[in-house]
Design a protein around this motif. Sequence first.
Motif, PDB file in Angstrom:
ATOM      1  N   TYR A  73       0.121   6.916  12.958  1.00 14.82           N
ATOM      2  CA  TYR A  73      -0.985   6.157  12.376  1.00 14.82           C
ATOM      3  C   TYR A  73      -1.287   4.965  13.271  1.00 14.82           C
ATOM      4  O   TYR A  73      -0.412   4.144  13.558  1.00 14.82           O
ATOM      5  N   SER A 103      -3.669   9.850  12.957  1.00 14.41           N
ATOM      6  CA  SER A 103      -4.617   9.388  11.948  1.00 14.41           C
ATOM      7  C   SER A 103      -5.047   7.985  12.334  1.00 14.41           C
ATOM      8  O   SER A 103      -4.218   7.155  12.711  1.00 14.41           O
ATOM      9  N   GLY A 105      -7.110   4.341  11.540  1.00 15.12           N
ATOM     10  CA  GLY A 105      -7.631   3.430  10.532  1.00 15.12           C
ATOM     11  C   GLY A 105      -8.737   2.588  11.126  1.00 15.12           C
ATOM     12  O   GLY A 105      -9.347   2.951  12.136  1.00 15.12           O
ATOM     13  N   GLU A 116      -4.512   3.521   4.771  1.00 17.77           N
ATOM     14  CA  GLU A 116      -3.261   3.734   5.490  1.00 17.77           C
ATOM     15  C   GLU A 116      -2.210   4.378   4.582  1.00 17.77           C
ATOM     16  O   GLU A 116      -1.435   5.223   5.026  1.00 17.77           O
ATOM     17  N   ALA A 119      -3.119   8.041   4.497  1.00 15.00           N
ATOM     18  CA  ALA A 119      -2.796   8.725   5.753  1.00 15.00           C
ATOM     19  C   ALA A 119      -1.304   9.027   5.840  1.00 15.00           C
ATOM     20  O   ALA A 119      -0.899  10.141   6.210  1.00 15.00           O
ATOM     21  N   ILE A 120      -0.480   8.054   5.480  1.00 16.71           N
ATOM     22  CA  ILE A 120       0.970   8.241   5.562  1.00 16.71           C
ATOM     23  C   ILE A 120       1.444   9.261   4.533  1.00 16.71           C
ATOM     24  O   ILE A 120       2.289  10.118   4.815  1.00 16.71           O
ATOM     25  N   ILE A 131       7.357   9.730  10.990  1.00 18.08           N
ATOM     26  CA  ILE A 131       6.072   9.024  11.028  1.00 18.08           C
ATOM     27  C   ILE A 131       6.234   7.737  11.831  1.00 18.08           C
ATOM     28  O   ILE A 131       7.204   6.996  11.658  1.00 18.08           O
ATOM     29  N   VAL A 133       4.006   4.230  12.708  1.00 19.32           N
ATOM     30  CA  VAL A 133       2.830   3.472  12.268  1.00 19.32           C
ATOM     31  C   VAL A 133       2.661   2.243  13.147  1.00 19.32           C
ATOM     32  O   VAL A 133       3.588   1.452  13.323  1.00 19.32           O
ATOM     33  N   TYR A 136       0.305  -1.469  11.038  1.00 15.50           N
ATOM     34  CA  TYR A 136       0.425  -1.314   9.586  1.00 15.50           C
ATOM     35  C   TYR A 136       0.225  -2.656   8.892  1.00 15.50           C
ATOM     36  O   TYR A 136       0.766  -3.677   9.309  1.00 15.50           O
TER      37      TYR A 136
END
Length: 340
Positions: A73, A103, A105, A116, A119-120, A131, A133, A136
């Motif tokens: 992300y 993904s 944002g 977010e 997406a997670i 994952i 990020v 975040y």
Amino acid sequence: MGRARESRAVTMDDVAREAGVSRALVSLVMRGSPKVAEATRRRVQEVAGRLGYSPNRLASRLASKRTGAVGVYLLDVHNPVFADIYDGIAEAVADAGVQLMVSLGSSTSASTAASERAAIASFADLRVDGILVAGYMGTGRELLASAGETPAVALTRLLDGVDSVAADEVRGGELAVEHLHALGHRGIAHIAVPQGSPYGDRRAGYASAARRLGLRELVVEEEMTEAGGRRAMEMLLGLSETPSAVFANNDLSALGAMSAVRAAGLRVPEDVSVLGYDDTALAASDLVQLSSIDQHSREIGRLGAARLLSRLAGEALPPQGALAPRLIPRASTAPPPALH
């Protein structure tokens, strides 16, 4: 006319028989395992291509607890710092047989927190192995709740209860002020993220250094975009006492500030020095030559991905710690006009 021979899909057993290896070895090759000798890998791949074998990835995933995929992300595709972080991630997983699912944002979206989390949670639903990020905005507890049982690593922020890799942002803000002060600037403004943002450490570093050096604090809150930096600089230029130097929270807003200075008929750095943060490729461009604070974005991505892979392999993880930022001086900062 004879009856046409019925065709059937080529199987892994067919490839193994033709290549003279075991079915298990063919499976390792198809999963991209590094445990297979290169000559054997090439022979199996050549046979598979000649026979027209296509692995049934869905069946493989259902039969295994691993999918070979990692969700990534990234907060804002328009900010080049996230491209640097992604490059580091891709470098770390290049030889691990991992597929990256991305993904994106938006740092300007009013629904960033909800998007977010969605997406997670989607990554977790797709059964990715882990994952990553970057950018975040939520809390560590919220990240863990969205990820469920899927291991997660936060990049660019140190979150309580979550594996994290980030730079010492407070120190980065201090470095910016110290650099401008050493050049002779006493009126140093800061283009900052809004109060209450989870990314306020650079602002805290600015304030800490300003107090220590006996400087008056002058902060303008704006979006961390080029347009936001332009608006903030226009406001600063309208003050009765225009600051001789500006420290922007990121390179994009610094570029906007430089644009506003030049639109006002002034020069960078002769009239106003501008310093950014992130040290992106834009900052290093010969056309821009923006002084910036390097937070080691690519290294953050690489270390974060390596940490996730180690965790997935059950290896002992090294202690967490913040990376030390460094100042990269370029042509956008110089002594103030009175000292030229």
